[in-house]
Scaffold this active site. Structure first.
Site, PDB file in Angstrom:
ATOM      1  N   ARG A  59      25.957  64.614  51.586  1.00  0.00           N
ATOM      2  CA  ARG A  59      25.623  63.811  53.354  1.00  0.00           C
ATOM      3  C   ARG A  59      25.931  62.525  53.264  1.00  0.00           C
ATOM      4  O   ARG A  59      25.611  61.185  54.091  1.00  0.00           O
ATOM      5  CB  ARG A  59      23.861  64.500  53.406  1.00  0.00           C
ATOM      6  CG  ARG A  59      24.013  65.126  53.807  1.00  0.00           C
ATOM      7  CD  ARG A  59      22.186  66.322  53.995  1.00  0.00           C
ATOM      8  NE  ARG A  59      22.014  66.439  52.757  1.00  0.00           N
ATOM      9  CZ  ARG A  59      22.107  67.345  52.074  1.00  0.00           C
ATOM     10  NH1 ARG A  59      22.009  68.613  52.467  1.00  0.00           N
ATOM     11  NH2 ARG A  59      21.084  67.208  50.493  1.00  0.00           N
ATOM     12  N   GLU A  96      14.829  70.642  39.332  1.00  0.00           N
ATOM     13  CA  GLU A  96      13.287  71.211  39.168  1.00  0.00           C
ATOM     14  C   GLU A  96      13.393  72.911  38.746  1.00  0.00           C
ATOM     15  O   GLU A  96      12.951  73.070  37.860  1.00  0.00           O
ATOM     16  CB  GLU A  96      12.692  71.402  40.337  1.00  0.00           C
ATOM     17  CG  GLU A  96      11.466  71.868  41.146  1.00  0.00           C
ATOM     18  CD  GLU A  96      10.943  72.770  42.046  1.00  0.00           C
ATOM     19  OE1 GLU A  96      11.812  72.388  43.198  1.00  0.00           O
ATOM     20  OE2 GLU A  96       9.893  73.239  42.025  1.00  0.00           O
TER      21      GLU A  96
HETATM   22  P1  AMP Z   1      16.418  64.072  44.854  1.00  0.00           P
HETATM   23  O1  AMP Z   1      15.562  64.456  44.537  1.00  0.00           O
HETATM   24  O2  AMP Z   1      15.877  62.566  45.224  1.00  0.00           O
HETATM   25  O3  AMP Z   1      17.671  63.911  43.713  1.00  0.00           O
HETATM   26  O4  AMP Z   1      17.064  64.309  45.464  1.00  0.00           O
HETATM   27  C1  AMP Z   1      18.139  65.134  46.313  1.00  0.00           C
HETATM   28  C2  AMP Z   1      19.038  64.760  47.140  1.00  0.00           C
HETATM   29  O5  AMP Z   1      18.860  65.896  47.660  1.00  0.00           O
HETATM   30  C3  AMP Z   1      18.996  64.048  47.409  1.00  0.00           C
HETATM   31  O6  AMP Z   1      20.824  64.279  48.399  1.00  0.00           O
HETATM   32  C4  AMP Z   1      18.349  64.162  49.088  1.00  0.00           C
HETATM   33  O7  AMP Z   1      19.524  64.172  49.796  1.00  0.00           O
HETATM   34  C5  AMP Z   1      18.877  65.830  49.444  1.00  0.00           C
HETATM   35  N1  AMP Z   1      16.701  65.686  49.618  1.00  0.00           N
HETATM   36  C6  AMP Z   1      16.076  66.470  48.340  1.00  0.00           C
HETATM   37  N2  AMP Z   1      14.840  66.769  49.156  1.00  0.00           N
HETATM   38  C7  AMP Z   1      15.067  66.452  50.963  1.00  0.00           C
HETATM   39  C8  AMP Z   1      14.801  67.135  51.747  1.00  0.00           C
HETATM   40  N3  AMP Z   1      12.809  66.817  51.818  1.00  0.00           N
HETATM   41  N4  AMP Z   1      15.050  66.193  53.192  1.00  0.00           N
HETATM   42  C9  AMP Z   1      16.442  65.800  53.140  1.00  0.00           C
HETATM   43  N5  AMP Z   1      16.901  66.050  52.085  1.00  0.00           N
HETATM   44  C10 AMP Z   1      16.730  66.278  50.984  1.00  0.00           C
END
Ligand code: AMP
Length: 172
Positions: A59, A96
């Site tokens: 994305r 996780e």
């Molecule tokens: P992170 O926990 O910051 O490493 O997020 C992991 C990936 O998942 C990132 O690339 C975000 O784009 C996506 N992501 C995590 N949580 C969400 C959420 N609640 N809504 C949309 N994208 C998410």
């Protein structure tokens, strides 16, 4: 950015129960919102001498490529393992459940680059921190970090390097 925010769709229990997924596809498909995202990103980084925008699969490719084009910079993809065809370097990080790995071409960034790392959403910051380590190892002149959406209640910014400027267009 109010209009873009209106266009973001909340999807409950995706990809797993308890997660409210911020779906940007409904903003990307709206011409006015897509233009506003491009304008907002350009406004944040114009005049900063940015030479490369790094987008995180998948994305982060959309806003990243738009920003690169707006700035007259190049675009570099960070991808999941096994997708990039030439010699890569990789970084693993804890999720996780289990671990994940991301890769970038070894010759993607040079020491005179000024880089913006871009992803669509900041959640815990784990993915961006791994991307930061990858790009930092190539020793560019400067690194900025950017998201379209910062889910501030998850505190992801605390997991990113303190000495790096982090921006987002929308906060929740
Ligand atoms: P992170 O926990 O910051 O490493 O997020 C992991 C990936 O998942 C990132 O690339 C975000 O784009 C996506 N992501 C995590 N949580 C969400 C959420 N609640 N809504 C949309 N994208 C998410």
């Amino acid at each position: 950015m109010d209009y873009v925010k209106e266009c973001v769709r909340d999807v409950a229990d995706f990809p797993q129960k308890g997660v409210v997924f911020k779906d940007l596809t409904t903003a990307f498909k709206d011409a006015r919102a897509l233009r506003a995202i491009g304008n907002g990103l350009e406004e944040l980084y114009k005049g900063k001498g940015v030479t490369k925008v790094v987008g995180i699969e998948s994305r982060g490719f959309i806003g990243g490529a738009i920003l690169a084009d707006r700035l007259g910079a190049g675009f570099v993809p960070v991808r999941k393992p096994g997708k990039l065809p030439a010699d890569t370097i990789s970084e693993s990080y804890a999720k996780e459940y289990g671990t994940d790995t991301i890769e970038v071409h070894r010759d993607a960034i040079s020491e005179d680059d000024i880089v913006v790392l871009h992803d669509d959403v900041l959640a815990t910051g784990g993915t961006m921190m791994a991307a930061y380590k990858l790009i930092k190892s190539m020793n560019p002149k400067k690194i900025y970090i950017n998201f379209i959406i910062d889910l501030t209640m998850l505190g992801g910014r605390n997991n990113l390097p303190k000495d790096v400027e982090v921006t987002s267009l929308i906060e929740y």
